[in-house]
Design an enzyme around this catalytic site. Sequence first.
Site: not given
Length: 296
Positions: A137, A165
């Site tokens: 992330y 992500k």
Amino acid sequence: MSKVKLSGIFTALITPFKNDFSIDEDTFSKLIEHQISNNIHGLVPCGTTGEYSTLSFEEYCRVIELCVKVTNKRVPIIAGSGSNCTQETIKRTLYVQSLNVDAALVVVPYYNRPSDEGIFQHFKAVHDATDVPIIIYNIPQRTAIDPNDVLLARILSLPRIIGIKDATGDVSRPLNLKLLIDKEFALFTGNDATSLGFYAQGGGTGCISAVSNVIPKIYSDMHNAFFAHNIKEAMDANASIFKLSKVLFCQSNPSPTKYAMSLIKGISPTVRLPLVELTQENKLKVENMLKELNLI
């Protein structure tokens, strides 16, 4: 280890609170049902939008447990498990692994300001201590660190690091990563305003979205239309996504999203300090956009 191929629109779920700031489990369960009934592709509990950083470990475990129970394998779950402490991240990741989630979402460690080697060793330590697929992330607007593509490719080379992500909005990043690593991996954007561009230019495979709390069907329709080569339909849906994304980040996320959901679904807009509810000016911005999109 989950063998589910992760792609599509995954809603970064809000964590509803009662007026006394306790977790509203009944509303959270209904929110999950609402998402699934509106064709969302997957769910992400305890991410940034879920205010995970203000949850105790016991509350964190309960939110993940409840999400897994209510979802009942109908859609994949990527559970947020990161922190700026490697041992805490391992602890959380082992917990979500015990619940058989499909992947863990591990944020780039913030506040400590680790070196490139420190970032790599953080992910390697979590990877080596667990047996669940892991998604990087990257959200530099919150972590103050934006790992370069070479470092991200190095982390992605670890066998169970299955995707990223990326919330930078840089639609060229997926292309750069694909040039650096010979491995298939999930490419999620975390930037709602550029999600369609991330697909079209970068070869993205999905979005982990705050906005889809509010418009799950429109968002999933956009994704489905694009990958069915119905570009006009995708662009029409994306127009609503883009407009809404502009107002849902008028103040720190998830305060605007929770206020929007209070108007649409009657969910309390309560957030935990140090976040606060929307100013009157920002409430009006959200209300006007919801009316423009015929959501209220």
